[in-house]
Design an enzyme around this catalytic site. Structure first.
Site, short mmCIF file in Angstrom:
data_model
loop_
_atom_site.label_atom_id
_atom_site.label_comp_id
_atom_site.label_asym_id
_atom_site.label_seq_id
_atom_site.Cartn_x
_atom_site.Cartn_y
_atom_site.Cartn_z
N VAL A 11 1.03 -1.19 -0.15
CA VAL A 11 0.10 0.06 0.01
C VAL A 11 1.01 1.04 0.07
O VAL A 11 1.66 1.62 1.47
CB VAL A 11 -0.98 -0.12 1.37
CG1 VAL A 11 -1.94 1.19 1.19
CG2 VAL A 11 -1.65 -1.28 1.12
N PRO A 12 1.13 1.45 -0.97
CA PRO A 12 2.46 2.63 -1.38
C PRO A 12 2.46 3.93 -0.92
O PRO A 12 2.28 4.95 -1.52
CB PRO A 12 2.52 2.63 -2.98
CG PRO A 12 1.23 2.48 -3.16
CD PRO A 12 0.27 1.66 -2.41
N CYS A 13 2.28 4.14 0.62
CA CYS A 13 2.16 5.35 1.09
C CYS A 13 3.30 6.36 0.82
O CYS A 13 3.58 7.38 0.78
CB CYS A 13 1.98 5.27 2.66
SG CYS A 13 3.24 4.25 3.52
N HIS A 14 4.68 5.47 0.41
CA HIS A 14 5.71 6.25 -0.07
C HIS A 14 5.85 7.03 -1.26
O HIS A 14 6.53 8.03 -1.48
CB HIS A 14 7.08 5.20 -0.24
CG HIS A 14 6.81 4.12 -1.20
ND1 HIS A 14 6.16 2.94 -1.07
CD2 HIS A 14 7.29 4.44 -2.56
CE1 HIS A 14 5.88 2.29 -2.14
NE2 HIS A 14 6.57 2.91 -2.85
N ARG A 15 4.63 6.82 -2.04
CA ARG A 15 4.26 7.65 -3.15
C ARG A 15 3.71 8.85 -3.02
O ARG A 15 3.47 9.64 -3.98
CB ARG A 15 3.67 6.83 -4.15
CG ARG A 15 4.27 5.55 -4.66
CD ARG A 15 3.31 4.68 -5.65
NE ARG A 15 4.16 3.33 -5.81
CZ ARG A 15 3.64 2.43 -6.47
NH1 ARG A 15 2.24 2.35 -6.52
NH2 ARG A 15 4.23 1.26 -6.52
#
Length: 175
Positions: free
Chosen positions: A139-143
């Site tokens: 779940v790409p919260c880094h994006r």
């Protein structure tokens, strides 16, 4: 909810990871506590510990998640097929589901994310939900980045966020 199984990935290119899930879905992918003398340079801001009722994964329940992570870190996987279990508030679940729609290699701002969930005044709440994401990387919260393009808050630390974004832009592999 059924019992959760857990495993550690101590040799991840972004430091130790902790996975927890059941036979249906992944519930947790978190940055773990670095072993003594290990990868302290990653500056994990919120390492996750094992819940007392979790069971060690001796049955291989989480092996497919690990395989997908290895492929991702090698730059060969752009979309995860792992089933996910979102166990947050309705608002958090909405934000986390929207995070999964951010394409590989792209970034958006917290404001963009608030617009995507049709709640443009909820930028701070979106940031809080993003920070509470229990399933890092997949779940790409880094994006999600600052409106000015800056790399802001990340539970795995800014160096890890930068490494993940560089991987996705094809500027490096992590394995």
């Amino acid at each position: 909810m059924s019992a959760l199984f857990y495993t550690h990935i101590d040799d991840s290119p972004v430091g130790p990871l902790l996975l927890a899930g059941d036979s249906d879905a992944l519930h947790v992918l978190a940055f773990g506590i670095p072993p003594a003398g290990g990868r302290q340079e990653l500056h994990v801001t919120r390492p996750r510990e094992i819940d007392a009722d979790w069971i060690p994964d001796t049955k291989g329940v989480l092996k497919d998640v690990r395989r997908e992570l290895d492929q991702y870190f090698a730059g060969r996987l752009k979309k995860f097929s792992t089933a996910l279990a979102f166990n947050g508030t309705p608002f958090q679940n909405q934000v986390w589901k929207e995070l999964t729609r951010i394409p590989y290699g792209e970034t958006i701002s917290y404001l963009d994310l608030a617009h995507r969930i049709s709640n443009p005044k909820a930028v701070r709440a979106v940031g809080m939900a993003n920070g509470a994401n229990p399933i890092a990387i997949i779940v790409p919260c880094h994006r999600v980045i600052g409106s000015n393009g800056s790399l802001t808050g990340f539970g795995g630390g800014i160096p890890t966020k930068r490494a993940l974004l560089e991987l996705e832009k094809g500027q490096r592999t992590l394995l």
